[in-house]
Every structure is written in structure tokens, then in C-alpha cells.
Scaffold this active site. Structure first.
Site, PDB file in Angstrom:
ATOM      1  N   ARG A  45       0.837  -1.201   0.000  1.00 21.49           N
ATOM      2  CA  ARG A  45       0.000   0.000   0.000  1.00 21.49           C
ATOM      3  C   ARG A  45       0.871   1.251   0.000  1.00 21.49           C
ATOM      4  O   ARG A  45       0.445   2.322  -0.433  1.00 21.49           O
ATOM      5  CB  ARG A  45      -0.946  -0.019   1.208  1.00 21.49           C
ATOM      6  CG  ARG A  45      -1.888   1.172   1.283  1.00 21.49           C
ATOM      7  CD  ARG A  45      -3.156   0.866   2.065  1.00 21.49           C
ATOM      8  NE  ARG A  45      -2.904   0.234   3.344  1.00 21.49           N
ATOM      9  CZ  ARG A  45      -2.598   0.882   4.460  1.00 21.49           C
ATOM     10  NH1 ARG A  45      -2.476   2.206   4.443  1.00 21.49           N
ATOM     11  NH2 ARG A  45      -2.396   0.235   5.596  1.00 21.49           N
ATOM     12  N   TYR A  97     -15.439  16.935 -16.953  1.00 24.53           N
ATOM     13  CA  TYR A  97     -15.919  15.556 -16.957  1.00 24.53           C
ATOM     14  C   TYR A  97     -17.015  15.394 -15.900  1.00 24.53           C
ATOM     15  O   TYR A  97     -16.931  15.949 -14.798  1.00 24.53           O
ATOM     16  CB  TYR A  97     -14.731  14.647 -16.671  1.00 24.53           C
ATOM     17  CG  TYR A  97     -15.047  13.221 -16.300  1.00 24.53           C
ATOM     18  CD1 TYR A  97     -15.882  12.437 -17.099  1.00 24.53           C
ATOM     19  CD2 TYR A  97     -14.498  12.660 -15.160  1.00 24.53           C
ATOM     20  CE1 TYR A  97     -16.162  11.132 -16.754  1.00 24.53           C
ATOM     21  CE2 TYR A  97     -14.767  11.347 -14.811  1.00 24.53           C
ATOM     22  CZ  TYR A  97     -15.607  10.592 -15.609  1.00 24.53           C
ATOM     23  OH  TYR A  97     -15.874   9.291 -15.260  1.00 24.53           O
ATOM     24  N   ASP A 168      -6.121  19.023 -15.544  1.00 21.64           N
ATOM     25  CA  ASP A 168      -6.478  17.686 -16.000  1.00 21.64           C
ATOM     26  C   ASP A 168      -6.054  17.598 -17.463  1.00 21.64           C
ATOM     27  O   ASP A 168      -6.699  18.148 -18.349  1.00 21.64           O
ATOM     28  CB  ASP A 168      -7.979  17.452 -15.850  1.00 21.64           C
ATOM     29  CG  ASP A 168      -8.384  16.022 -16.173  1.00 21.64           C
ATOM     30  OD1 ASP A 168      -7.631  15.340 -16.902  1.00 21.64           O
ATOM     31  OD2 ASP A 168      -9.450  15.580 -15.707  1.00 21.64           O
ATOM     32  N   LYS A 193      -6.778   6.242 -20.011  1.00 21.78           N
ATOM     33  CA  LYS A 193      -7.075   6.731 -21.350  1.00 21.78           C
ATOM     34  C   LYS A 193      -5.848   6.634 -22.270  1.00 21.78           C
ATOM     35  O   LYS A 193      -5.355   5.551 -22.535  1.00 21.78           O
ATOM     36  CB  LYS A 193      -7.604   8.162 -21.256  1.00 21.78           C
ATOM     37  CG  LYS A 193      -8.700   8.377 -20.213  1.00 21.78           C
ATOM     38  CD  LYS A 193      -9.902   7.460 -20.380  1.00 21.78           C
ATOM     39  CE  LYS A 193     -11.109   7.881 -19.555  1.00 21.78           C
ATOM     40  NZ  LYS A 193     -10.916   7.828 -18.094  1.00 21.78           N
TER      41      LYS A 193
END
Length: 375
Positions: A45, A97, A168, A193
Site C-alpha cells: 500500500r 468531466y 487535468d 485513457k
């Protein structure tokens, strides 16, 4: 190293003892402390060698010092917002978005104010930043209207306010635009993406040059567990090697499709920064190395019927992969945004968004034009 060489070589040193020229996949969840010299790895983690190799690569693509990788773009966005405190204010692009809008809508319960502004308008930027602001959130090109924001100018004005600028950069990818070079503090990616590029892995990343900011991101990621696993990081790192090849092909095809759509009687208007008619055409040419491969347009007919008729364009959310996609944002990605707000922003029911893949351009044009002529 130049950009395309970094894509292949960054984070890819031959593995000690075996000479692997591809970073090995580390899937262990914990590490033997007495088997390490020096002691560095404790729990996955917090640490994972495959993750670190990917982060080294993504940071190198923007000549940045730091990168933190996440389990998704949304996890990266949530972590970026974690630096805000109750009573502070966030200014965001008004065209974002749908998942980002949904995330911002939760901030009020934590005492954080969110204001939206058309950051492509200099007067709006001045107005929005006239009062105390802790963070400015820029999406450029925006989703789905492909608005182009002057990152350098917004960053200059935000810096005067002491605000952190998050860009972004998912739609452009570092192959076409590098926000940190333009003055931003943080580049945010849904690596799902363009960076991974094959629609087979979720991921996100925050790239920055400030050590303290990066430390806060990593701390939040470790505490919340929004980490990317070894196999996911391997897949993203594998995909990034062909980023330039894919993006260049996709952009060239997108330009030809946008031009074809401009003359079609079933199309009302085309949004594409590579067209001289686009309001951000000159700015895009200045701050990007190409207009990208997302094309939006307004359709005179029934969007549902249009999307059902395409054979090569799959009707699906997401973007940036090797296969071409078609969607109606108002019905799909931006559905979380209230209808009145969507319409006011220009995200109406007739808006169609295309993500251009790497198929033969002629086949894509034929598929789209045949579908357009169906009504």
C-alpha cells in the site's frame, strides 16, 4: 533524452541479477525486512517497485521531479483535492468531466466552496480570481466541448493568489501538452485513457515538481489505499511506450474526420481545436503540439439511433484507446450533471463525442458517414 526516447527507456533499467529490459511485475503485498539492504520496502500500500518504475517514467515525460500513481483517475482527482481545507475555495473550468463534477459536488459537506467559471475568457478568469482562491482546476481541452484554456495565463494569475493550479491533461496526454512547462503546479491524468491506451487497465497519476505537495499526495494515497497494483502499473507502463505513435495516428485521423463532418448536412456544428473555426484554434496551436483525437459535434437526428448504427465506433464511455468510440455525453459521461446545468454549459442532448482510435481512417469515415445518413 528526447520525449519519444523517454517513453521507451524511463523507468526501464535492466533488472539486477537477471537483466530484464522490461520492469518486472511485483505482486507481493509485503516484504521481508531482513532480506533488504538498505531497508526500503515495507507494505505494498506504500511501496511497490513496479509502481515506482511507472512513476519514474511519467515524471520524466514532463521533466518533473515527482509522480504518484493511483488506482484510477478519479482516485488521483480525489487525492489532489485532499490538500484543501474547510473554508477554502476552488475555482473550476465550467466544462468538466461528469465524474469530476460529481466529485466536486461532495466538497460542500467538507466546508469547501466550488465556483465554476469559463476559464477560456480572460475577463471571467479575472473575476473568478478576484477573491481568495486555494485551487484552480483546469480541464483543457475540456470534456466534452473541447474548450482551450490558456494554462500559462491562468497559472500566472493563480500564483498571484497563492493558489495551486491543477490541470487535468487527460485529453491531451503529455505527448501533446505538458502543463508544468506552462506554469501549472500539478498535471492530473486518468492513465486509463491515452497513456495506457488499450482500454484494459484503470489508473491515474499526479505529476508535480514540489516535494511537499508530492509528499501530501503520497501520504493521502497510503492512508486511503487508493494505490495501483503491480500488474496494473505494468500494463500502464507497457502502453505508454507507444503513446506518441498512437496519438500521432489518432490526431491525423481525427483531423480528417472533423473536416468531413463540417460539410455533412446531418451535422450542425463541429468542436475540434484543429479546425480554424474553433475559438481556441490559435491558442491550441501555441500550447499544444497537436489538437488531439477527440471530436465533438451536434447531430440533427436521434443520437441513440446514430450510435446504434455505427459498426466500427463502439457506443461506450471512456476514450483514448486503440478502438474508436462514440457516445452522447448528456446520456452517458455527463449524466450526473443536472440537465439545466448541462444545457447552460452547452452539453445538450444533440452533442456527440468521438474518441478516434488507430483503425484505417477511410474505414472510420465510411462507418460514420453511413451512420449519419440513416435517419
Amino acid at each position: 533524452m528526447r520525449f519519444d526516447t523517454r517513453l521507451v527507456h524511463s523507468g526501464q533499467r535492466p533488472a539486477p541479477g537477471t537483466g530484464d529490459i522490461v520492469a518486472p511485475i511485483h505482486v507481493a503485498t509485503t516484504y521481508d525486512r531482513f532480506a533488504q539492504e538498505p531497508l526500503r520496502l515495507f507494505y505494498s500500500r506504500g511501496e511497490n517497485p513496479t509502481r515506482e518504475a511507472l512513476e519514474e517514467c511519467l515524471a520524466a515525460l514532463e521533466d518533473a521531479r515527482y509522480c504518484a500513481s493511483f488506482s484510477s483517475g478519479q482516485a488521483a482527482a480525489t487525492t489532489a483535492l485532499s490538500v484543501l481545507s474547510p473554508g477554502q475555495r476552488l475555482v473550476s473550468s465550467d466544462d468538466v468531466y461528469g465524474g469530476t463534477y460529481a466529485l466536486f459536488s461532495t466538497l460542500g459537506r467538507f466546508g469547501i466552496q466550488v465556483d465554476y467559471a469559463d476559464l477560456t475568457d480572460p475577463a471571467e478568469v479575472r473575476r473568478a480570481l478576484a477573491t481568495d482562491t486555494a485551487m484552480v482546476w483546469v480541464e483543457t481541452p475540456s470534456n466534452p466541448l473541447l474548450k482551450i484554456t490558456d494554462v500559462a495565463e491562468v497559472s500566472r494569475r493563480a500564483r498571484a493568489r497563492g493558489a495551486v493550479v491543477v490541470v487535468d491533461n487527460t485529453f491531451a496526454s503529455p505527448a501533446l501538452q505538458r502543463p508544468l512547462e506552462l506554469g501549472a503546479d500539478v498535471s492530473l491524468y486518468s492513465t486509463t485513457k491515452f497513456i495506457a491506451g488499450h482500454a484494459d487497465v484503470l489508473g491515474g497519476a499526479l505529476v508535480c515538481g514540489d516535494e511537499a505537495l508530492h509528499a501530501r499526495f503520497v501520504e493521502h494515497r497510503t492512508v486511503t489505499g487508493a494505490v495501483s497494483g503491480g500488474l496494473d502499473c505494468y500494463l500502464v507502463h507497457r502502453g505508454v511506450k507507444t503513446l506518441s505513435l498512437r496519438v500521432n495516428r489518432q490526431t491525423a485521423t481525427a483531423r480528417s474526420i472533423a473536416e468531413e463532418l463540417c460539410g455533412h448536412p446531418a451535422v450542425v456544428g463541429v468542436c475540434y481545436p484543429g479546425l480554424p473555426s474553433h475559438p481556441g484554434y490559435r491558442l491550441a496551436a501555441r500550447q499544444m503540439s497537436g489538437p488531439g483525437s477527440i471530436v465533438s459535434f451536434r447531430y440533427r437526428g436521434d443520437p441513440e439511433k446514430l450510435m446504434a448504427r455505427t459498426q466500427l465506433f463502439a457506443c461506450a464511455v471512456s476514450l483514448g484507446g486503440v478502438r474508436s468510440l462514440i457516445e452522447c455525453p448528456a446520456l452517458m459521461t455527463h449524466r450526473p450533471i443536472p440537465r439545466a446545468i448541462r444545457n447552460a454549459a452547452g452539453i445538450t442532448d444533440d452533442l456527440i463525442r468521438l474518441s478516434i482510435g488507430i483503425e484505417d481512417p477511410a474505414d472510420l469515415v465510411e462507418d460514420l458517414t453511413t451512420a449519419l445518413e440513416g435517419d
